[in-house]
Design an enzyme around this catalytic site. Sequence first.
Site, PDB file in Angstrom:
ATOM      1  N   ASP A  93     -14.561  29.651  31.895  1.00 24.95           N
ATOM      2  CA  ASP A  93     -15.661  28.859  31.329  1.00 24.95           C
ATOM      3  C   ASP A  93     -15.150  28.065  30.128  1.00 24.95           C
ATOM      4  O   ASP A  93     -14.633  28.637  29.164  1.00 24.95           O
ATOM      5  CB  ASP A  93     -16.801  29.784  30.892  1.00 24.95           C
ATOM      6  N   TYR A 110     -15.401  22.979  22.572  1.00 28.58           N
ATOM      7  CA  TYR A 110     -14.555  24.072  22.086  1.00 28.58           C
ATOM      8  C   TYR A 110     -13.214  23.549  21.573  1.00 28.58           C
ATOM      9  O   TYR A 110     -12.504  24.279  20.867  1.00 28.58           O
ATOM     10  CB  TYR A 110     -14.301  25.115  23.182  1.00 28.58           C
ATOM     11  N   LYS A 159     -18.579  21.634  30.026  1.00 29.60           N
ATOM     12  CA  LYS A 159     -19.900  21.252  29.519  1.00 29.60           C
ATOM     13  C   LYS A 159     -19.855  19.899  28.814  1.00 29.60           C
ATOM     14  O   LYS A 159     -18.891  19.593  28.106  1.00 29.60           O
ATOM     15  CB  LYS A 159     -20.421  22.314  28.531  1.00 29.60           C
ATOM     16  N   HIS A 185     -24.607  20.934  27.722  1.00 27.29           N
ATOM     17  CA  HIS A 185     -24.379  22.031  26.776  1.00 27.29           C
ATOM     18  C   HIS A 185     -25.647  22.387  25.989  1.00 27.29           C
ATOM     19  O   HIS A 185     -25.907  23.564  25.718  1.00 27.29           O
ATOM     20  CB  HIS A 185     -23.252  21.626  25.818  1.00 27.29           C
TER      21      HIS A 185
END
Length: 324
Positions: A44, A49, A79, A112
Amino acid sequence: MSTFVTLSSGQRMPTIGLGTWKSAPGQVKQAVLAALQCGYRHIDCAAAYGNEPEVGAALALWVGPGKALRREEMFVTSKLWNTKHDPKDVEEACRTSLAHLGLSYLDLYLMHWPMAFQRGEELMPRRDDGSICYSDTHYRDTWTAMEKLVDKGLVKAIGLSNFNTRQIDDIVSIARHKPVMNQVECHPYFSQVDLLAHCRKLGVCLTAYSPLGSGDRPWASPDEPTMLEDPQLGAIAQRYHKSPAQVILRWHIQRGVVCIPKSVTPSRIQQNLNVFDFSLSQEDMKLMDSFHRNVRFIVPTVERDGKRVWRDAEHPHFPFNDPY
């Protein structure tokens, strides 16, 4: 209980995946390699990130022609971030994630958050007073642009993250490609019973992020409960000769919830996958259900006038103002 859930798109998604949120640069590549080595087939990711190139470097060593795994043996999620909600930005954002990950398609692409931020390359665009610059792009318009990614073969399926029931219904009412997933915070202290039931009714699966309570969250205060140290949980774990983390993951799986525990420690990564050789009794499942405290750990908050308050509560699409 199966090691897969079947999405409404027909795809089989492994119920345990490796989460990569908060995995520091230099650590996430080794974490992904350790996960692939011990049998994970679900990773994931998210543009926000900031570590997708490193995840991609690990995948490149394992996945593809002449490598240990064929691409179709892997399930990779990414996302779309809040600054890329404008329909003109959606495809480029997806292609950037694909380039970073070294992939030609994603198995699942999630919105997201339902909230749009000001367009641009800055992850958290802020005004001089520190508040976030929002955009009035509606998540319905973003969804319509995401549907074109499915049409073009860039993604196999699309879904949501951090959406409440009303917002999911809003998307379903206009969707040409139905959302297959809603990824939300979910753990025994925040069990999402109502949201899970609502998603089930619609044929939408649920993925639990922070499924173990995110004990390493940097903003945790000393007086907050540490779920993995809950004595009742410890007693259940002893009965099954398993760790508290393994018991929690098993509870999720028996509820039909996909989990993406994050770790960069090889022994923990392995342990989190070793949850398919036992089952919790109905009594223990009920006992685990009773742990619910309505405690949300992953909250976007800021300091205002000496208090922690919801950071995005004034955004019209902020999801947590609704009960669920």
